[in-house]
Enzyme design. Structure first.
Site: not given
Length: 414
Positions: A96, A181
Site C-alpha cells: 500500500r 475478494s
C-alpha cells in the site's frame, strides 16, 4: 448533471469495486484519472487500460513499480524478519505505501486536488493508503467512497454493486459463484470476504500454489554493503539456474516455492480498526527468504544485539500493518534494523518440500560460530571449571526467591 468538482486520481485495479467507483465518481462531477500499479500481479494491463477508458477515465496511468516494491519495501521487511501476530508476512501492508507513493506523484503531475481508493470502511487498507498520502502530500484530499453515506447506503453489499455494474455495462471478474475478494502482488496473494468470512468454512486447496511433492534444493546468498544485507543470488542446485537481480530473484523464488505449496496460511488476525478478520495468504518467496535470513542472522549476529533487534522487528511489523510506513518512528526503526544488518552476510543452503522450508546448512565470513570453542571433543579457549562460579552466581537469585517462598508457606500453614 452534477457540478464539476475537479480532477481525482483513482487507485484503480480493474475489479468490481474500483470499476464501479470510477463510474460513480464521474456521476458526482469528477474528472477521473485512473492509476493502475503493476506490482507483480498477473494482469492484462492493456485490457485494464481499455476498460478504464471505456468507463470514462480521461487518462490512464499504468506504472510498473514492481522493482521498487522489492528493493524499497520487501527487502526491509526481510531484514526485519517481519511478521504480524507471528504469522502474517505483510504482503498487502507493504504494497500500500508503495502504491500510494506513485498515486500522490501522479496527482501532483496532473494538478489534481483529490485522490481516491476503493478500500472499505472496515478494513486496514483505507488507513494505509490515506496515512501514506497525507504524509507524502499534506494538502491532498482523499475521496473514500466506502465511507460516504451516499455511496455505502446505495451499495450496502456486493449484490447491489453487481447490479450497478450490470446497469452501466461494467464487466467484472467477480460473480456470485466466487464471492470473495482477492489481492495479488509480488509478495503474496490474499483471499478474504464472502464465504471466507465464516471462520468455520474450510477453504479446500491452494488457489495459486501447487502442492507438488518433489524436493528442490536452493542456495541463497546474502551480502552486506551500501544496501545492507539483502539477498543477492539464488542458485538451484538441481539444474544450476541462478538469479541475481532483485526482481528476477524474487520472481524465481515465487515460482519455485509456489510449485511446492510453500507459504500458505489460513489465519484470523486483529485489524487496526479493532475487529478480527479471517484471511488466507500465499507468500511463497517471502517465506523462503524469511527462513533463510533468520538463519544467517542467528549465525552472524551478537546475541544481545539480536534480542534488541527482535523487539524492533515486532514494532516494525505493527507499524507497517497499521499503515505507518512513512511515519518518523517507522523510519527510525528501519534505520536501526538496517544498522543491525551490517554483519549479516553469507550463504544459506535450503530445500523446499511439501509446503515446508528446510534449512540444510550455512556459511559466512562474519560467522560468530566457533567450532573449536563449542566442540565436545576439543577444550579450546574455555575452562569448564569456570562454569561452577557462573552457575553459583545465577542460582543465588533463585535460592533467595524460594527461601522466601518457603517462609511464606510455613507462616500461612501456622
Amino acid at each position: 448533471m452534477a457540478q464539476a468538482k475537479g480532477t481525482v486520481v483513482l487507485a484503480y485495479s480493474g475489479g468490481l469495486d474500483t470499476s464501479c467507483i470510477l463510474v460513480w465518481l464521474k456521476e458526482q462531477g469528477y474528472d477521473v484519472v485512473a492509476y493502475l500499479a503493476n506490482i507483480g500481479q498477473k494482469e492484462d494491463f492493456e485490457a485494464a487500460r481499455k476498460k478504464a477508458v471505456a468507463l470514462g477515465a480521461k487518462k490512464v496511468y499504468i506504472e510498473d513499480v514492481s522493482r521498487e516494491f522489492v528493493e524499497k519495501f520487501i527487502w526491509p521487511a526481510v531484514q526485519a524478519n517481519a511478521l504480524y501476530e507471528d504469522r502474517y508476512l505483510l504482503g498487502t501492508a507493504l504494497a500500500r505505501p508503495c502504491i500510494a507513493h506513485k498515486l500522490v506523484e501522479i496527482a501532483q503531475r496532473e494538478g489534481a486536488q483529490y485522490v481516491a481508493h476503493g478500500a472499505t470502511g472496515k478494513g486496514n487498507d483505507q488507513v494505509r493508503f490515506e496515512l501514506s498520502c497525507y504524509a507524502l502530500c499534506p494538502k491532498i484530499k482523499v475521496v473514500a467512497p466506502w465511507r460516504l453515506p451516499e455511496f455505502y447506503q446505495r451499495f450496502p453489499g456486493r449484490p447491489e454493486l453487481m447490479d450497478y455494474a450490470k446497469k452501466h455495462g461494467i464487466p467484472v471478474p467477480v460473480t456470485p459463484q466466487t464471492p470473495w475478494s482477492m489481492d495479488e502482488n509480488l509478495m503474496h496473494i490474499s483471499y478474504e470476504a464472502g464465504i471466507l468470512e465464516n471462520p468455520k468454512v474450510i477453504d479446500h486447496g491452494s488457489h495459486g500454489a501447487g502442492g507438488v511433492s518433489c524436493l528442490c534444493s536452493l542456495i541463497g546468498n546474502f551480502t552486506a554493503g551500501p544496501s545492507v544485507c539483502v539477498p543477492v543470488k539464488v542458485t538451484n542446485t538441481g539444474d544450476g539456474a541462478t538469479r541475481s537481480s532483485a526482481l528476477e530473484l524474487f520472481v524465481y523464488l515465487n515460482d519455485i516455492a509456489g510449485k511446492h505449496g510453500v507459504g500458505r496460511i489460513d489465519i484470523v488476525e486483529n485489524r487496526f480498526v479493532g475487529m478480527k478478520s479471517r484471511g488466507i495468504y500465499e507468500t511463497p518467496a517471502g517465506t523462503i527468504l524469511y527462513h533463510a535470513h533468520l538463519d544467517i542472522e542467528a549465525f552472524t549476529m551478537d546475541r544481545e544485539v539480536r534480542k534488541i533487534k527482535q523487539g524492533l522487528s515486532l514494532k516494525f511489523s505493527e507499524l507497517v500493518y497499521n499503515g505507518f510506513w512513512h511515519s518518523p518512528e517507522c523510519e527510525f526503526v528501519r534505520e536501526c534494523i538496517g544498522r543491525s544488518q551490517e554483519p549479516v552476510v553469507g550463504t544459506v543452503h535450503l530445500s523446499v518440500f511439501k509446503g515446508q522450508v528446510y534449512i540444510l546448512g550455512r556459511e559466512s565470513p562474519r560467522s560468530l560460530y566457533n567450532e573449536e570453542l563449542v566442540s565436545m571433543n576439543v577444550q579450546g579457549d574455555y575452562e569448564p571449571a569456570d562454569a561452577t562460579g557462573f552457575i553459583n552466581i545465577n542460582s543465588l537469585r533463585l535460592k533467595e526467591y524460594h527461601r522466601l517462598q518457603s517462609k511464606v508457606t510455613v507462616k500461612q500453614d501456622e
